[in-house]
Design an enzyme around this catalytic site. Structure first.
Site, PDB file in Angstrom:
ATOM      1  N   ASP A  86     -18.779  54.850  44.301  1.00  0.00           N
ATOM      2  CA  ASP A  86     -19.325  56.054  44.914  1.00  0.00           C
ATOM      3  C   ASP A  86     -18.460  56.442  46.103  1.00  0.00           C
ATOM      4  O   ASP A  86     -17.267  56.148  46.118  1.00  0.00           O
ATOM      5  CB  ASP A  86     -20.789  55.786  45.337  1.00  0.00           C
ATOM      6  CG  ASP A  86     -21.665  57.010  45.176  1.00  0.00           C
ATOM      7  OD1 ASP A  86     -21.476  57.965  45.944  1.00  0.00           O
ATOM      8  OD2 ASP A  86     -22.550  57.012  44.280  1.00  0.00           O
ATOM      9  N   HIS A 121     -23.524  60.040  50.427  1.00  0.00           N
ATOM     10  CA  HIS A 121     -24.053  59.898  49.069  1.00  0.00           C
ATOM     11  C   HIS A 121     -24.082  58.433  48.630  1.00  0.00           C
ATOM     12  O   HIS A 121     -25.088  57.928  48.104  1.00  0.00           O
ATOM     13  CB  HIS A 121     -23.199  60.726  48.099  1.00  0.00           C
ATOM     14  CG  HIS A 121     -23.724  60.740  46.685  1.00  0.00           C
ATOM     15  ND1 HIS A 121     -23.430  59.749  45.770  1.00  0.00           N
ATOM     16  CD2 HIS A 121     -24.502  61.640  46.043  1.00  0.00           C
ATOM     17  CE1 HIS A 121     -24.012  60.031  44.613  1.00  0.00           C
ATOM     18  NE2 HIS A 121     -24.672  61.182  44.752  1.00  0.00           N
ATOM     19  N   ASN A 209     -26.570  66.831  36.690  1.00  0.00           N
ATOM     20  CA  ASN A 209     -27.508  67.785  37.286  1.00  0.00           C
ATOM     21  C   ASN A 209     -27.241  69.227  36.877  1.00  0.00           C
ATOM     22  O   ASN A 209     -27.377  70.148  37.678  1.00  0.00           O
ATOM     23  CB  ASN A 209     -27.440  67.681  38.814  1.00  0.00           C
ATOM     24  CG  ASN A 209     -27.753  66.300  39.315  1.00  0.00           C
ATOM     25  OD1 ASN A 209     -28.494  65.559  38.677  1.00  0.00           O
ATOM     26  ND2 ASN A 209     -27.188  65.938  40.460  1.00  0.00           N
ATOM     27  N   SER A 281     -28.479  61.286  40.526  1.00  0.00           N
ATOM     28  CA  SER A 281     -27.826  60.249  41.327  1.00  0.00           C
ATOM     29  C   SER A 281     -28.850  59.341  41.991  1.00  0.00           C
ATOM     30  O   SER A 281     -28.572  58.168  42.277  1.00  0.00           O
ATOM     31  CB  SER A 281     -26.955  60.888  42.415  1.00  0.00           C
ATOM     32  OG  SER A 281     -25.787  61.438  41.871  1.00  0.00           O
TER      33      SER A 281
END
Length: 752
Positions: A86, A121, A209, A281
């Site tokens: 990530d 994130h 998404n 996520s």
């Protein structure tokens, strides 16, 4: 903030991005958009129950995915490492400050060791997976797991599959699970993912998404054969468990697709802040945390097994079964921790059996088994379809003997018995009972048996023939069978039949329901010597040939060989009976099958001493004492065997006739039914994955039943009669903690 996908750079180098919307809040300051959220405790503040409650409220997703079942077992994901590919992790965040929580990571973009998260994130995802359960901020699903941060995005946010491949290969051998809360703009070279799969890693990937009908890459690789069921695609649902508007649906990855909460999820962010974010996520790390809990519980599980367990135990949403929107359904950790398929175990001789198959119905003689079951001592380890071991309470298959009930008596009150006797000179006597049922009596029977039960039938029959040389021969069916032996066979006066007193019956003949008997007797020197055979089986010779009761093939069968010597004196009688009783599908009156099957047969040798004395005309005192020995047997179940069991029974009764009116019968009996007083049962069970235990239990119960019976019957005229029965049982079925069992029944019968 929304981060759009970048166009593909080339056929082999594809852009990847994180994709989520967030609102941030810092500690101790809070942004206006999250002013209604609970404030995290300051660093260094003592953890209180209130703080834990606040943290749990923030971590609402734990309840939605049923994670408490894992925590109740002491699971936290400890010992399991999860790699997050990530934007990095903020190593100074309070949620990751515990020693050993973060392993040294890799910056796959620069090749260095700086994995600091400057976008938030990666920290948010990591917090959902493994944030500390410490009363501050949020708690991770696997709050005790270890994290391996691999930074595959530059601080600008959008990266490429080149860094992804480096990160995947770096995780091999260092982690058990890889979390990919990322999305690619298209398919890409999957060789690095294939290497990760072959190494045994479980890959959890966000579905994307875009509100698309199927998952994005890399989640979409889950459908490939090379994925070996080791890739799980994860979509997001809202607070009502409806698919989130932004979430990509299952589509062609439905068989490998789960959903988890993904709207308004609060977790760690950069600079010791927290944020509420939405996206697939956020859903994916919940699945990664769940996988870590399973791996901690069962370290032997392979990655594909962990994935399959999570998939097949999901809570079905949408259309029944696997569907193109919700795939397998909502992540359910509680169900994932329970057995999948049939629980089996092995016996001491290597036989595989179903742990919870069959049933055990103890008798009074074997009631110690119920006490063991009630105290939780009958335990074993079973394995499900994934060879996961589960501690099983075998007591769940043991049924407690029922107490006396009016239903049992009322069921018989609807039955009208017509007794007919006939004497043919001095050589032969015959008696029979004809039984008919009224609608009231049948109402007490199970509905499925009412249609099969005979409405009118011959219920009992007896024949006695005398020879001139002192020989006698008798034959009986039904309720008359067995009454020629023991205390029931003693004769003091013609109108004082002891056979009507249930407490005086031979307990070892009572193991034979619906009996038939044949006996011969001869008088010699004032003694009667009698030999006979008493038998019972699944077929009632007096029932209609078209009546077949369910489960008859498994019903107990038994027979007894009887040898008896008796003598009558002036106003007294004595007898000694020797029996050998053989049972099939039963053991001292108990019925068992499956894991707790004691034995499918038993042979009991017993002796009964019985006597009666006439105290005054039409008043007698009678009693019996019985002792039995049942040789030990080895078992073919988790019961490895039983030693020789020693049993006994006693009774004493007053029997009177013509007390209040001519033709009445009165009896008062005090008895101890059959009870084991010596013997042991041995179980051989798996106590964990590798070790077997031999458990030895006493078969002598802690209780002792004492039964009192009062019975009175009287004719009220040529067409009517009445009866009253009362019974008290102290410690019924020899169970020490059992409540006093009481029964009072009245009966009135008349003919019209």
């Amino acid at each position: 903030m929304e981060m759009p996908h970048s166009p593909a750079l080339s056929s082999s180098l594809v852009s990847i991005a994180v994709c989520s919307a967030c609102a941030m809040w810092a500690a101790p300051a809070w942004s206006d958009s999250l002013a209604d959220m609970p404030r995290p405790a300051a660093v260094g503040t003592a953890v209180t129950a209130t703080a834990i409650e606040i943290e749990r409220g923030t971590s609402f997703y734990l309840g939605r995915i049923r994670a408490d079942a894992a925590y109740a077992r002491g699971l936290s994901g400890a010992g399991v490492t999860i790699a997050t590919l990530d934007t990095g992790i903020s190593g100074t965040h309070r949620e990751f400050m515990q020693a050993g929580k973060l392993l040294p990571g890799l910056n796959a973009v620069t090749g260095g060791l700086d994995v600091t998260d400057r976008r938030g994130h990666g920290s948010h995802v990591a917090g959902i997976i493994a944030a500390l359960r410490d009363g501050r901020g949020n708690a991770g699903v696997a709050h005790g797991a270890t994290l391996l941060p691999i930074k595959i995005f530059p601080d600008s946010g959008s990266g490429s599959t080149l860094a992804l491949d480096i990160g995947l290969r770096h995780a091999i051998g260092k982690a058990a699970i890889i979390n990919l809360s990322i999305g690619a703009s298209g398919p890409f070279d999957a060789r690095a993912m294939q290497e990760a799969v072959k190494s045994g890693l479980l890959i959890v990937a966000a579905a994307g998404n875009d509100g698309a009908p199927t998952s994005n890459w890399p989640a979409r690789f889950a459908r490939e054969a090379w994925a070996n069921n080791q890739i799980i695609a994860v979509g997001a649902v809202d607070a009502s468990n409806r698919i989130a508007s932004f979430s990509n649906r299952a589509g062609d990855t439905a068989a490998w697709y789960l959903v988890a909460p993904g709207v308004g999820v609060v977790s760690a962010h950069r600079n010791d802040q927290y944020a509420s974010m939405s996206g697939t996520s956020m859903a994916a790390p919940m699945v990664s945390g769940a996988a870590a809990l399973l791996m901690q519980m069962w370290p032997r599980l392979r990655a594909d097994q962990v994935a399959t367990i999570l998939l097949v135990t999901a809570t079905d949403l949408g259309a029944p079964g696997i569907d193109p929107i919700y795939g397998r359904g909502l992540l359910n950790i509680d169900k994932a921790l329970k057995p999948v398929g049939t629980l089996t175990t092995t016996t001491y001789n290597g036989k595989t059996i179903r742990v919870l198959s069959g049933a055990m119905q103890p008798s009074a003689a074997t009631s110690a088994i119920w006490s063991l079951a009630a105290s939780g001592q009958l335990r074993a380890v079973g394995r499900d379809d994934f060879q996961r071991d589960f501690g099983i309470d075998l007591g769940r298959t043991v049924t407690r003997s029922t107490a006396l009930s009016l239903d049992q008596v009322i069921g018989g009150m609807g039955r009208r018995n017509e007794v007919a006797e006939r004497v043919f000179g001095d050589d032969m006597e015959m008696a029979f009972v004809r039984e008919s049922w009224t609608g009231t009596g049948m109402g007490a029977m199970p509905a499925h048996l009412q249609a099969q039960a005979p409405r009118d039938r011959l219920a009992a029959f007896s024949l006695l023939a005398r020879g001139r040389d002192g020989m006698q021969a008798s034959f009986a069916l039904g309720s008359f069978a067995g009454q020629d032996f023991g205390a029931h066979g003693l004769r003091l006066a013609p109108d004082l039949p002891l056979s009507q007193v249930a407490g005086l019956s031979n307990p070892y003949l009572s193991l034979l329901p619906s009996t038939t008997h044949f006996a011969v007797a001869r008088e010699a020197g004032g003694y009667w010597v009698k030999a006979g055979l008493v038998a019972a089986g699944t077929h009632d010779p007096l029932a209609s040939s078209d009546v077949h009761l369910p489960g008859a093939a498994w019903m107990p069968q038994a027979r007894s060989g009887v040898f008896e010597v008796s003598r009558s004196f002036d106003g007294a009688a004595l007898s000694m009976s020797l029996l050998q009783t053989r049972e099939r599908n039963a053991y001292l009156g108990s019925y068992s099958s499956g894991a707790l099957s004691i034995a499918n047969r038993a042979a009991t040798h017993s002796v009964q001493l019985a006597g009666a004395v006439l105290i005054m005309p039409q008043l007698a005192l009678a009693g019996q004492a019985s002792y039995g020995i049942t040789p030990g047997r080895s078992g073919d179940s988790l019961v490895a065997g039983v030693t020789t069991l020693r049993t006994n029974a006693f009774s004493l009764a007053l029997v009177a006739a013509d007390r209040a009116r001519r033709g009445d019968r009165l009896s008062l009996a005090l008895s101890q039914p059959m009870r084991t007083y010596a013997g042991q049962l041995t179980m051989d069970v798996l106590s964990n994955e590798q070790v077997r235990d031999r458990l030895v239990f006493s078969m002598a119960p802690t209780g002792r039943e004492v039964r009192g019976e009062l019975s009175y019957q009287a004719p009220l005229g040529p067409l009517s009669s009445m009866g009253v029965s009362m019974m008290l049982r102290r410690e019924p079925n020899n169970i020490a903690d059992a409540a006093l069992d009481k029964l009072l029944a009245l009966r009135y019968a008349t003919r019209f």
